[in-house]
Motif scaffolding. Structure first.
Motif, PDB file in Angstrom:
ATOM      1  N   ALA A 198     -18.630  87.219 -21.013  1.00  0.00           N
ATOM      2  CA  ALA A 198     -19.743  86.381 -20.557  1.00  0.00           C
ATOM      3  C   ALA A 198     -19.918  86.501 -19.046  1.00  0.00           C
ATOM      4  N   LYS A 199     -18.980  85.911 -18.309  1.00  0.00           N
ATOM      5  CA  LYS A 199     -19.141  85.937 -16.860  1.00  0.00           C
ATOM      6  C   LYS A 199     -17.790  85.821 -16.170  1.00  0.00           C
ATOM      7  N   GLU A 200     -17.796  85.747 -14.831  1.00  0.00           N
ATOM      8  CA  GLU A 200     -16.535  85.774 -14.100  1.00  0.00           C
ATOM      9  C   GLU A 200     -15.837  84.413 -14.089  1.00  0.00           C
TER      10      GLU A 200
ATOM     11  N   ALA B 190     -16.612  91.383 -19.543  1.00  0.00           N
ATOM     12  CA  ALA B 190     -17.367  90.862 -18.395  1.00  0.00           C
ATOM     13  C   ALA B 190     -16.782  91.423 -17.102  1.00  0.00           C
ATOM     14  N   ASN B 191     -17.517  91.290 -16.039  1.00  0.00           N
ATOM     15  CA  ASN B 191     -16.990  91.630 -14.714  1.00  0.00           C
ATOM     16  C   ASN B 191     -16.268  90.417 -14.149  1.00  0.00           C
ATOM     17  N   GLY B 192     -15.022  90.594 -13.767  1.00  0.00           N
ATOM     18  CA  GLY B 192     -14.263  89.533 -13.096  1.00  0.00           C
ATOM     19  C   GLY B 192     -14.006  88.277 -13.899  1.00  0.00           C
TER      20      GLY B 192
ATOM     21  N   GLY C  21     -23.900  88.278 -25.819  1.00  0.00           N
ATOM     22  CA  GLY C  21     -25.094  89.002 -25.392  1.00  0.00           C
ATOM     23  C   GLY C  21     -24.892  90.476 -25.662  1.00  0.00           C
ATOM     24  N   ASN C  22     -25.377  91.306 -24.753  1.00  0.00           N
ATOM     25  CA  ASN C  22     -25.289  92.750 -24.953  1.00  0.00           C
ATOM     26  C   ASN C  22     -23.838  93.185 -25.172  1.00  0.00           C
ATOM     27  N   VAL C  23     -22.975  92.859 -24.222  1.00  0.00           N
ATOM     28  CA  VAL C  23     -21.605  93.377 -24.277  1.00  0.00           C
ATOM     29  C   VAL C  23     -20.824  92.751 -25.440  1.00  0.00           C
TER      30      VAL C  23
ATOM     31  N   TRP D 138     -15.407 100.746  -7.489  1.00  0.00           N
ATOM     32  CA  TRP D 138     -14.107 101.057  -8.109  1.00  0.00           C
ATOM     33  C   TRP D 138     -14.314 101.551  -9.547  1.00  0.00           C
ATOM     34  N   LYS D 139     -15.267 100.938 -10.239  1.00  0.00           N
ATOM     35  CA  LYS D 139     -15.521 101.321 -11.641  1.00  0.00           C
ATOM     36  C   LYS D 139     -15.969 102.784 -11.745  1.00  0.00           C
ATOM     37  N   CYS D 140     -16.929 103.160 -10.902  1.00  0.00           N
ATOM     38  CA  CYS D 140     -17.418 104.551 -10.947  1.00  0.00           C
ATOM     39  C   CYS D 140     -16.289 105.520 -10.594  1.00  0.00           C
TER      40      CYS D 140
ATOM     41  N   PRO E  58     -29.412  97.184 -16.010  1.00  0.00           N
ATOM     42  CA  PRO E  58     -29.365  95.780 -16.451  1.00  0.00           C
ATOM     43  C   PRO E  58     -28.003  95.140 -16.217  1.00  0.00           C
ATOM     44  N   ASP E  59     -28.011  93.851 -16.078  1.00  0.00           N
ATOM     45  CA  ASP E  59     -26.779  93.055 -16.066  1.00  0.00           C
ATOM     46  C   ASP E  59     -27.129  91.739 -16.753  1.00  0.00           C
ATOM     47  N   MET E  60     -26.310  90.722 -16.540  1.00  0.00           N
ATOM     48  CA  MET E  60     -26.542  89.439 -17.211  1.00  0.00           C
ATOM     49  C   MET E  60     -27.973  88.949 -16.964  1.00  0.00           C
ATOM     50  N   GLY E  61     -28.680  88.624 -18.050  1.00  0.00           N
ATOM     51  CA  GLY E  61     -30.023  88.069 -17.917  1.00  0.00           C
ATOM     52  C   GLY E  61     -31.131  89.102 -17.782  1.00  0.00           C
ATOM     53  N   THR E  62     -30.777  90.375 -17.749  1.00  0.00           N
ATOM     54  CA  THR E  62     -31.814  91.420 -17.709  1.00  0.00           C
ATOM     55  C   THR E  62     -31.520  92.462 -18.782  1.00  0.00           C
TER      56      THR E  62
ATOM     57  N   ASP F  57     -21.335  81.605 -27.005  1.00  0.00           N
ATOM     58  CA  ASP F  57     -22.208  81.926 -25.882  1.00  0.00           C
ATOM     59  C   ASP F  57     -22.422  80.653 -25.083  1.00  0.00           C
ATOM     60  N   GLN F  58     -23.425  80.685 -24.223  1.00  0.00           N
ATOM     61  CA  GLN F  58     -23.649  79.545 -23.338  1.00  0.00           C
ATOM     62  C   GLN F  58     -24.085  78.305 -24.118  1.00  0.00           C
ATOM     63  N   THR F  59     -24.562  78.517 -25.342  1.00  0.00           N
ATOM     64  CA  THR F  59     -25.132  77.389 -26.093  1.00  0.00           C
ATOM     65  C   THR F  59     -24.223  76.865 -27.201  1.00  0.00           C
TER      66      THR F  59
ATOM     67  N   THR G 150     -15.262  75.239 -28.779  1.00  0.00           N
ATOM     68  CA  THR G 150     -15.766  75.247 -27.405  1.00  0.00           C
ATOM     69  C   THR G 150     -15.341  76.549 -26.730  1.00  0.00           C
ATOM     70  N   ASN G 151     -15.956  76.827 -25.606  1.00  0.00           N
ATOM     71  CA  ASN G 151     -15.592  78.028 -24.851  1.00  0.00           C
ATOM     72  C   ASN G 151     -14.135  77.994 -24.427  1.00  0.00           C
ATOM     73  N   GLU G 152     -13.651  76.824 -24.053  1.00  0.00           N
ATOM     74  CA  GLU G 152     -12.263  76.687 -23.612  1.00  0.00           C
ATOM     75  C   GLU G 152     -11.306  76.922 -24.789  1.00  0.00           C
TER      76      GLU G 152
ATOM     77  N   PRO H 256     -20.492  74.541 -16.486  1.00  0.00           N
ATOM     78  CA  PRO H 256     -19.892  75.840 -16.218  1.00  0.00           C
ATOM     79  C   PRO H 256     -18.587  76.011 -16.988  1.00  0.00           C
ATOM     80  N   ILE H 257     -18.319  77.250 -17.424  1.00  0.00           N
ATOM     81  CA  ILE H 257     -17.064  77.478 -18.119  1.00  0.00           C
ATOM     82  C   ILE H 257     -15.992  77.901 -17.133  1.00  0.00           C
ATOM     83  N   GLY H 258     -16.391  78.305 -15.963  1.00  0.00           N
ATOM     84  CA  GLY H 258     -15.434  78.899 -15.040  1.00  0.00           C
ATOM     85  C   GLY H 258     -14.828  77.920 -14.058  1.00  0.00           C
TER      86      GLY H 258
HETATM   87  P1  NAD Z   1     -26.184  89.116 -21.499  1.00  0.00           P
HETATM   88  O1  NAD Z   1     -27.105  88.299 -20.673  1.00  0.00           O
HETATM   89  O2  NAD Z   1     -26.734  90.044 -22.501  1.00  0.00           O
HETATM   90  O3  NAD Z   1     -25.143  88.147 -22.249  1.00  0.00           O
HETATM   91  C1  NAD Z   1     -24.369  87.223 -21.562  1.00  0.00           C
HETATM   92  C2  NAD Z   1     -23.731  86.329 -22.617  1.00  0.00           C
HETATM   93  O4  NAD Z   1     -22.820  85.456 -21.967  1.00  0.00           O
HETATM   94  C3  NAD Z   1     -24.741  85.463 -23.354  1.00  0.00           C
HETATM   95  O5  NAD Z   1     -24.357  85.328 -24.696  1.00  0.00           O
HETATM   96  C4  NAD Z   1     -24.625  84.126 -22.628  1.00  0.00           C
HETATM   97  O6  NAD Z   1     -25.014  83.021 -23.425  1.00  0.00           O
HETATM   98  C5  NAD Z   1     -23.134  84.133 -22.360  1.00  0.00           C
HETATM   99  N1  NAD Z   1     -22.797  83.188 -21.291  1.00  0.00           N
HETATM  100  C6  NAD Z   1     -23.346  83.083 -20.062  1.00  0.00           C
HETATM  101  N2  NAD Z   1     -22.843  82.033 -19.416  1.00  0.00           N
HETATM  102  C7  NAD Z   1     -21.938  81.482 -20.260  1.00  0.00           C
HETATM  103  C8  NAD Z   1     -21.133  80.367 -20.188  1.00  0.00           C
HETATM  104  N3  NAD Z   1     -21.165  79.589 -19.102  1.00  0.00           N
HETATM  105  N4  NAD Z   1     -20.335  80.097 -21.273  1.00  0.00           N
HETATM  106  C9  NAD Z   1     -20.320  80.902 -22.358  1.00  0.00           C
HETATM  107  N5  NAD Z   1     -21.084  81.971 -22.498  1.00  0.00           N
HETATM  108  C10 NAD Z   1     -21.891  82.237 -21.457  1.00  0.00           C
HETATM  109  O7  NAD Z   1     -25.239  89.882 -20.428  1.00  0.00           O
HETATM  110  P2  NAD Z   1     -24.327  91.145 -20.674  1.00  0.00           P
HETATM  111  O8  NAD Z   1     -25.087  92.325 -20.237  1.00  0.00           O
HETATM  112  O9  NAD Z   1     -23.730  91.095 -22.031  1.00  0.00           O
HETATM  113  O10 NAD Z   1     -23.200  90.910 -19.564  1.00  0.00           O
HETATM  114  C11 NAD Z   1     -22.056  90.127 -19.818  1.00  0.00           C
HETATM  115  C12 NAD Z   1     -20.983  90.468 -18.807  1.00  0.00           C
HETATM  116  O11 NAD Z   1     -20.672  91.857 -18.916  1.00  0.00           O
HETATM  117  C13 NAD Z   1     -21.354  90.233 -17.348  1.00  0.00           C
HETATM  118  O12 NAD Z   1     -20.196  89.873 -16.640  1.00  0.00           O
HETATM  119  C14 NAD Z   1     -21.800  91.614 -16.891  1.00  0.00           C
HETATM  120  O13 NAD Z   1     -21.660  91.775 -15.485  1.00  0.00           O
HETATM  121  C15 NAD Z   1     -20.837  92.479 -17.651  1.00  0.00           C
HETATM  122  N6  NAD Z   1     -21.269  93.870 -17.840  1.00  0.00           N
HETATM  123  C16 NAD Z   1     -22.419  94.172 -18.499  1.00  0.00           C
HETATM  124  C17 NAD Z   1     -22.763  95.501 -18.683  1.00  0.00           C
HETATM  125  C18 NAD Z   1     -23.983  95.902 -19.476  1.00  0.00           C
HETATM  126  O14 NAD Z   1     -24.159  97.111 -19.707  1.00  0.00           O
HETATM  127  N7  NAD Z   1     -24.806  94.998 -19.940  1.00  0.00           N
HETATM  128  C19 NAD Z   1     -21.955  96.519 -18.161  1.00  0.00           C
HETATM  129  C20 NAD Z   1     -20.788  96.164 -17.508  1.00  0.00           C
HETATM  130  C21 NAD Z   1     -20.448  94.841 -17.362  1.00  0.00           C
END
Ligand code: NAD
Length: 439
Positions: free
Chosen positions: A318-320, A340-342, A243-245, A116-118, A168-172, A265-267, A302-304, A23-25
């Protein structure tokens, strides 16, 4: 973002054998993290106890068990959540996350953040969020489809265009939203495309939705850079999460002249002093299923290291809980834009504020996604498709107005942009609640 089939290749039928990256968090209870900001804003606003209790407690929390037939013929039971935090401003709105770390507390916090965002961007939605504890990268497309359809079927009475609208959110991504729309529509006996946003274009998705969150990150980053007198064509940037964002924000920031020196990213992660070629990195990611190892013309990072790198702008996407009391002091960026959120835990807030770093908080910085989701829902309901120009123009206007409002509030109360965003949001929801009333 449509994930390439490669990223979903069935890597193992034995889930336990899949090794999760470290985990990075530094996980803080995400709901408490959200509440500590909420409490500060509530105090400044002088929120009465009754409204405080109403806004603190989620309206509805649903937990479902989803038995899925895996490709090896065996049944595996997954846990899914959907939390509706508030419907005061309108139907629940919020993404669905597929991740091994999903917990009820996380979904509760994310649902409240959606409220809060809306409110910050002034769109007529309440807040909701969903998630399934799973590792989508270790599942086949067939398994993911069965899981998504089972989740939809279990929540068919919760979802609805006037009740609760997932995204969609992370992973979708659009593919999962298409399955969800189809499953929900079957249950209703008619096509109901407004039940979900972030759909593929052919199913009524909006132009501009895929890159909308990244676009909001870019737009709010540029507004903040203007205030900080940071010239985009001289500024450097690091992006965590590709990823997407992260990747869309990166391309758009690069387009506006910023030098994106680090991505991860995670990899895996990379650094290049002269700036990375982001489209090339995206192609590499799509081809290899992640940033992994071996990307040419860049050093491994590295992520850090990325979080504390010497850059002007840091975009955690990436994530919170990746910026914590343990690394906040080492951050060198002048501006943090929370894709990312949080990504910043509450304990890190003070340290960052004390260092004079400006933070564009998640509920403002990544609100471009929900804004275009709202436009998608509007288009579905009027049965008409807007051109990309109209979507982008309106999104930019919404975000600019929201940024200005939060900025003015920060100046008025002499608080951080984060606290100011909470003050704007909670103030709006509380005022609406006063008019609507309760039992
Ligand atoms: P995604 O699944 O498309 O991408 C997530 C990215 O984060 C991937 O590159 C993944 O490898 C990386 N990641 C995950 N765990 C990680 C870790 N431990 N270390 C380093 N990298 C890691 O998801 P997304 O849609 O891009 O969402 C990312 C963040 O943005 C989330 O917090 C999500 O809640 C937030 N968000 C997304 C949207 C959206 O429209 N997609 C809108 C608002 C907020």
């Amino acid at each position: 973002m449509a994930k390439s089939e490669k990223t979903n290749k069935h890597t193992s039928t034995n889930m336990a054998s899949y090794i999760e990256p470290a985990p990075i968090g530094d996980k803080e209870n995400p709901f408490e993290s959200m509440m500590s900001r909420f409490n500060k804003a509530a105090e400044i606003l002088g929120l009465d106890q009754e409204t405080y209790e109403v806004l603190k407690n989620p309206d509805k929390q649903v937990i479902v068990s989803l038995p899925i037939t895996m490709d090896n013929g065996k049944k595996k039971v997954f846990t899914g959540y959907r939390v509706i935090h508030s419907k005061i401003l309108g139907p629940g709105k919020g993404g669905i996350r597929y991740d091994m770390d999903v917990t009820l507390d996380e979904v509760k916090a994310l649902a409240a953040w959606m409220t809060w965002k809306c409110a910050v961007v002034d769109i007529p939605y309440g807040g909701a969020k969903g998630g399934i504890v799973c590792n989508p990268r270790a599942m086949s497309i067939g398994e993911l489809e069965r899981l998504t359809r089972a989740y939809t079927s279990a929540l068919v009475d919760i979802f609805g265009p006037d009740q609760d609208i997932p995204a969609p959110d992370m992973g979708t991504g659009p593919r999962e939203m298409a399955w969800l729309m189809d499953e929900y529509s079957k249950a209703q006996g008619k096509t109901v495309n407004a039940v979900v946003t972030g759909k593929p274009l052919v199913l009524g998705g909006s132009l501009g939705r895929v890159e909308a969150t990244g676009r909001g990150v870019m737009a709010t980053a540029l507004k903040a850079m203007e205030k900080l007198k940071l010239n985009p064509s001289r500024a450097t940037c690091a992006i965590q999460g590709f990823g997407n964002v992260g990747s869309n924000a990166g391309v758009l920031l690069e387009d506006r002249g910023l030098r994106v020196c680090a991505i991860s990213d995670q990899t895996g992660g990379y650094w290049n002093d002269r700036g990375l070629d982001l489209q090339d990195a995206i192609d590499y990611r799509n081809k290899n299923g992640g940033l992994l190892e071996g990307y040419p013309n860049a050093d491994k990072i590295t992520n850090e290291e990325l979080l504390t790198a010497k850059v002007d702008v840091l975009v955690p996407a990436a994530k919170e809980d990746v910026i914590t009391q343990h690394n906040a002091d080492k951050i060198q960026a002048r501006l943090i834009v929370e894709g990312a959120n949080g990504p910043t835990n509450a304990k890190a807030d003070e340290i960052i504020h004390g260092k004079g770093i400006t933070v564009i908080p998640d509920i403002l910085a990544n609100a471009g996604g929900v804004t275009v989701s709202y436009f998608e829902w509007v288009q579905n309901r009027i049965g008409y498709r807007w051109g990309l120009d109209r979507v982008n123009r309106r999104t930019d206007r919404v975000l600019t107005e929201a940024f200005d409002k939060v900025y003015e509030t920060a100046v008025k109360y002499n608080v951080s942009m984060r606290l100011a965003a909470y003050i704007v949001a909670i103030g709006k929801v509380a005022e609406t609640y006063k008019f609507r009333g309760g039992y």
